[in-house]
Design a protein around this motif. Structure first.
Motif, PDB file in Angstrom:
ATOM      1  N   VAL A 267       0.851  -1.189   0.000  1.00  0.00           N
ATOM      2  CA  VAL A 267       0.000   0.000   0.000  1.00  0.00           C
ATOM      3  C   VAL A 267       0.889   1.242   0.000  1.00  0.00           C
ATOM      4  O   VAL A 267       2.090   1.159   0.244  1.00  0.00           O
ATOM      5  CB  VAL A 267      -0.945   0.033   1.229  1.00  0.00           C
ATOM      6  CG1 VAL A 267      -1.963  -1.082   1.170  1.00  0.00           C
ATOM      7  CG2 VAL A 267      -0.163  -0.021   2.523  1.00  0.00           C
ATOM      8  N   CYS A 268       0.284   2.394  -0.259  1.00  0.00           N
ATOM      9  CA  CYS A 268       1.008   3.671  -0.247  1.00  0.00           C
ATOM     10  C   CYS A 268       0.613   4.460   0.996  1.00  0.00           C
ATOM     11  O   CYS A 268      -0.564   4.543   1.331  1.00  0.00           O
ATOM     12  CB  CYS A 268       0.646   4.508  -1.474  1.00  0.00           C
ATOM     13  SG  CYS A 268       1.135   3.785  -3.031  1.00  0.00           S
ATOM     14  N   LYS A 269       1.602   5.032   1.664  1.00  0.00           N
ATOM     15  CA  LYS A 269       1.343   5.925   2.788  1.00  0.00           C
ATOM     16  C   LYS A 269       1.351   7.350   2.242  1.00  0.00           C
ATOM     17  O   LYS A 269       2.322   7.784   1.625  1.00  0.00           O
ATOM     18  CB  LYS A 269       2.417   5.771   3.861  1.00  0.00           C
ATOM     19  CG  LYS A 269       2.209   6.679   5.050  1.00  0.00           C
ATOM     20  CD  LYS A 269       3.298   6.473   6.089  1.00  0.00           C
ATOM     21  CE  LYS A 269       3.130   7.445   7.231  1.00  0.00           C
ATOM     22  NZ  LYS A 269       4.213   7.308   8.212  1.00  0.00           N
ATOM     23  N   LEU A 270       0.249   8.070   2.459  1.00  0.00           N
ATOM     24  CA  LEU A 270       0.147   9.432   1.942  1.00  0.00           C
ATOM     25  C   LEU A 270       0.904  10.403   2.835  1.00  0.00           C
ATOM     26  O   LEU A 270       0.837  10.319   4.058  1.00  0.00           O
ATOM     27  CB  LEU A 270      -1.321   9.854   1.852  1.00  0.00           C
ATOM     28  CG  LEU A 270      -2.197   9.033   0.917  1.00  0.00           C
ATOM     29  CD1 LEU A 270      -3.626   9.553   0.950  1.00  0.00           C
ATOM     30  CD2 LEU A 270      -1.662   9.069  -0.501  1.00  0.00           C
ATOM     31  N   ARG A 271       1.608  11.330   2.206  1.00  0.00           N
ATOM     32  CA  ARG A 271       2.300  12.386   2.944  1.00  0.00           C
ATOM     33  C   ARG A 271       1.557  13.708   2.839  1.00  0.00           C
ATOM     34  O   ARG A 271       1.770  14.611   3.627  1.00  0.00           O
ATOM     35  CB  ARG A 271       3.727  12.547   2.427  1.00  0.00           C
ATOM     36  CG  ARG A 271       4.588  11.343   2.764  1.00  0.00           C
ATOM     37  CD  ARG A 271       6.022  11.596   2.454  1.00  0.00           C
ATOM     38  NE  ARG A 271       6.228  11.472   1.008  1.00  0.00           N
ATOM     39  CZ  ARG A 271       7.348  11.785   0.393  1.00  0.00           C
ATOM     40  NH1 ARG A 271       8.361  12.246   1.064  1.00  0.00           N
ATOM     41  NH2 ARG A 271       7.455  11.635  -0.913  1.00  0.00           N
ATOM     42  N   LYS A 272       0.688  13.824   1.843  1.00  0.00           N
ATOM     43  CA  LYS A 272      -0.101  15.037   1.638  1.00  0.00           C
ATOM     44  C   LYS A 272      -1.541  14.639   1.345  1.00  0.00           C
ATOM     45  O   LYS A 272      -1.815  13.520   0.926  1.00  0.00           O
ATOM     46  CB  LYS A 272       0.462  15.856   0.483  1.00  0.00           C
ATOM     47  CG  LYS A 272       1.862  16.369   0.752  1.00  0.00           C
ATOM     48  CD  LYS A 272       2.154  17.543  -0.119  1.00  0.00           C
ATOM     49  CE  LYS A 272       3.533  18.070   0.187  1.00  0.00           C
ATOM     50  NZ  LYS A 272       3.509  19.239   0.994  1.00  0.00           N
ATOM     51  N   ALA A 273      -2.450  15.577   1.557  1.00  0.00           N
ATOM     52  CA  ALA A 273      -3.864  15.319   1.320  1.00  0.00           C
ATOM     53  C   ALA A 273      -4.153  15.227  -0.176  1.00  0.00           C
ATOM     54  O   ALA A 273      -3.567  15.951  -0.974  1.00  0.00           O
ATOM     55  CB  ALA A 273      -4.704  16.423   1.942  1.00  0.00           C
ATOM     56  N   LEU A 274      -5.051  14.342  -0.538  1.00  0.00           N
ATOM     57  CA  LEU A 274      -5.496  14.188  -1.919  1.00  0.00           C
ATOM     58  C   LEU A 274      -6.937  14.663  -2.039  1.00  0.00           C
ATOM     59  O   LEU A 274      -7.705  14.611  -1.078  1.00  0.00           O
ATOM     60  CB  LEU A 274      -5.437  12.718  -2.348  1.00  0.00           C
ATOM     61  CG  LEU A 274      -4.072  12.073  -2.461  1.00  0.00           C
ATOM     62  CD1 LEU A 274      -4.229  10.597  -2.810  1.00  0.00           C
ATOM     63  CD2 LEU A 274      -3.244  12.763  -3.525  1.00  0.00           C
ATOM     64  N   TYR A 275      -7.320  15.090  -3.236  1.00  0.00           N
ATOM     65  CA  TYR A 275      -8.693  15.491  -3.499  1.00  0.00           C
ATOM     66  C   TYR A 275      -9.631  14.331  -3.173  1.00  0.00           C
ATOM     67  O   TYR A 275      -9.375  13.193  -3.540  1.00  0.00           O
ATOM     68  CB  TYR A 275      -8.848  15.891  -4.971  1.00  0.00           C
ATOM     69  CG  TYR A 275     -10.245  16.271  -5.340  1.00  0.00           C
ATOM     70  CD1 TYR A 275     -10.734  17.531  -5.032  1.00  0.00           C
ATOM     71  CD2 TYR A 275     -11.084  15.377  -5.974  1.00  0.00           C
ATOM     72  CE1 TYR A 275     -12.023  17.889  -5.359  1.00  0.00           C
ATOM     73  CE2 TYR A 275     -12.376  15.724  -6.305  1.00  0.00           C
ATOM     74  CZ  TYR A 275     -12.842  16.984  -5.995  1.00  0.00           C
ATOM     75  OH  TYR A 275     -14.123  17.336  -6.312  1.00  0.00           O
ATOM     76  N   GLY A 276     -10.705  14.621  -2.458  1.00  0.00           N
ATOM     77  CA  GLY A 276     -11.688  13.602  -2.127  1.00  0.00           C
ATOM     78  C   GLY A 276     -11.437  12.908  -0.801  1.00  0.00           C
ATOM     79  O   GLY A 276     -12.288  12.173  -0.308  1.00  0.00           O
ATOM     80  N   LEU A 277     -10.298  13.138  -0.199  1.00  0.00           N
ATOM     81  CA  LEU A 277      -9.979  12.541   1.088  1.00  0.00           C
ATOM     82  C   LEU A 277     -10.736  13.293   2.183  1.00  0.00           C
ATOM     83  O   LEU A 277     -10.879  14.516   2.117  1.00  0.00           O
ATOM     84  CB  LEU A 277      -8.469  12.658   1.312  1.00  0.00           C
ATOM     85  CG  LEU A 277      -7.805  11.807   2.369  1.00  0.00           C
ATOM     86  CD1 LEU A 277      -7.947  10.331   2.032  1.00  0.00           C
ATOM     87  CD2 LEU A 277      -6.326  12.167   2.453  1.00  0.00           C
TER      88      LEU A 277
END
Length: 74
Positions: free
Chosen positions: A21-31
């Motif tokens: 899986v990927c760990k997000l470092r920044k917010a993405l649209y729709g989150l």
């Protein structure tokens, strides 16, 4: 920036081992956390430009320069 750890499935077309899986470092649209992260970023920028956040309404920022008042409602 995100305040908590958020993970997502690996997007199609990205080569990696199955089950990773990927760990997000920044917010993405729709989150769900995106609006809060966006507002925190905006607030930091406005404060750098010498705006002051209202204690009565946290979405209101004011700035006074050369006897002129600017009121910004987000």
């Amino acid at each position: 920036e995100l305040l908590e750890e958020v993970y997502m499935e690996v997007p199609q077309g990205v080569c990696c081992q199955p089950g990773h899986v990927c760990k997000l470092r920044k917010a993405l649209y729709g989150l769900k956390q995106s609006p809060r992260a966006w507002f925190a970023h905006l607030k930091t920028a406005l404060i750098k430009f010498r705006f002051q956040q209202s204690s009565a309404d946290y979405t209101m920022f004011t700035s006074t320069r050369n006897s002129k008042v600017t009121i910004l409602l987000v």
